[in-house]
Design an enzyme around this catalytic site. Structure first.
Site, mmCIF file in Angstrom:
data_model
loop_
_atom_site.group_PDB
_atom_site.id
_atom_site.type_symbol
_atom_site.label_atom_id
_atom_site.label_comp_id
_atom_site.label_asym_id
_atom_site.label_seq_id
_atom_site.Cartn_x
_atom_site.Cartn_y
_atom_site.Cartn_z
ATOM 1 N N THR A 183 -37.928 28.551 -3.365
ATOM 2 C CA THR A 183 -39.091 29.227 -3.924
ATOM 3 C C THR A 183 -40.101 28.189 -4.388
ATOM 4 O OG1 THR A 183 -37.888 31.211 -4.609
ATOM 5 C CG2 THR A 183 -39.941 30.742 -5.756
ATOM 6 N N PHE A 185 -43.168 27.435 -6.792
ATOM 7 C CA PHE A 185 -43.805 27.882 -8.024
ATOM 8 C C PHE A 185 -45.122 27.132 -8.225
ATOM 9 C CE2 PHE A 185 -39.359 28.775 -8.611
ATOM 10 C CZ PHE A 185 -39.296 29.907 -9.415
#
Length: 290
Positions: A183, A185
């Protein structure tokens, strides 16, 4: 564990907010990038951003995309109107765990709850085990729910940190279907930074709305090709109910202080209705290996 506690009357200048419960992957990202900061869990992305807007936190850690599940819903719409600026990025490897209460086992497990993206990232393993899937608001919240329920038939998909925080058993580690699940960010702040603040390679993020005419996107992006500006991400979305006003989110390497980037951005502005700059920030070193 460093950064594990929720801030309580602490120094807001040393606090970073995130969406979710303690033990969430956003919490892990905060600890990884800012190990000496206190953390402030928030129920929604809007609340995490509002904490920075109000001064309750100095920074916010917000997921923007996942290598398996794609774009995180709503972020592209929330960011431009937040008044906040992207000042950093972070890539967090997502290592899902299949968790259960101490009185449970794989034999007793019948149902699993987690965020819909986490469920999607583990769908092959869930199907192989014949487990019913129950969506939950977030991964760490599902772990907390399983701990409180103490139901031997109910499990959760969440992080190893969530298992530690809520006292759950880890039945299986690395439960995700894909081994390179990551992921990305972005770190948000009230204060913008400029390329002169860094001695390293930088990224610039922005959104723009094209005019509703033929070849509008082709014309708008032509300057990046002719000026050799590398665009690493381009994604379309609709900001409202209208299907005629298409917005785009883009990441490029470099900054407007560079002549080629400045020329490309000038051409973009000429062929679009509006451009909104989101931030210039240093490239994460992991970017090249994710």
């Amino acid at each position: 564990m460093t950064g594990q506690k929720k801030r309580s009357g602490g120094d807001s200048a040393n606090t970073i907010s995130f969406q979710g419960e303690l033990g969430a992957y956003s919490h892990m990202a905060c600890v990884a990038k800012f190990p000496h900061m206190d953390v402030l869990p928030c129920p929604s992305f809007e609340d995490a951003m509002a904490a920075v807007q109000s001064g309750a936190a100095r920074l916010a850690m917000i997921p923007i995309e996942n290598s398996t599940a794609g774009r995180v819903a709503d972020i592209h719409i929330l960011l431009p109107d937040s008044g906040l600026h992207i000042v950093g990025e972070h890539f967090e490897a997502i290592r899902h765990c299949l968790l259960c209460s101490p009185n449970a086992s794989e034999e007793t497990l019948k149902r699993v709850t987690s965020h819909v993206q986490a469920i999607g990232q583990c769908r092959k393993n869930l199907r192989a085990m014949g487990l019913e899937r129950i969506p939950f608001a977030d991964t760490a919240g599902s772990a907390k729910h399983v701990a409180e329920a103490a139901d031997p038939t109910l499990g959760a998909i969440a992080s190893e940190l969530a298992a530690e925080v809520y006292g759950l058993r880890i039945l299986r580690k690395n439960y995700q279907d894909e081994g390179n699940n990551t992921t990305r960010f972005v770190v948000l702040s009230q204060d913008a930074t400029t390329a002169t603040d860094y001695d390293e390679a930088v990224m610039t993020s922005f959104t723009f709305e094209v005019r509703n005419i033929p070849a509008a996107l082709y014309k708008a992006l032509g300057g990046f090709a002719t000026n050799s500006v590398n665009m690493t991400k381009l994604e379309s979305y609709y900001e409202s109910d209208s299907f005629t006003a298409t917005e785009f989110y883009a990441d490029i390497e470099g900054h407007e202080g560079m002549e080629n980037v400045a020329r490309a951005m000038d051409e973009l502005r000429f062929h679009t209705k509006r451009v909104r700059m989101l931030g210039t920030y240093p490239q994460e070193r992991k970017r090249g290996v994710c």
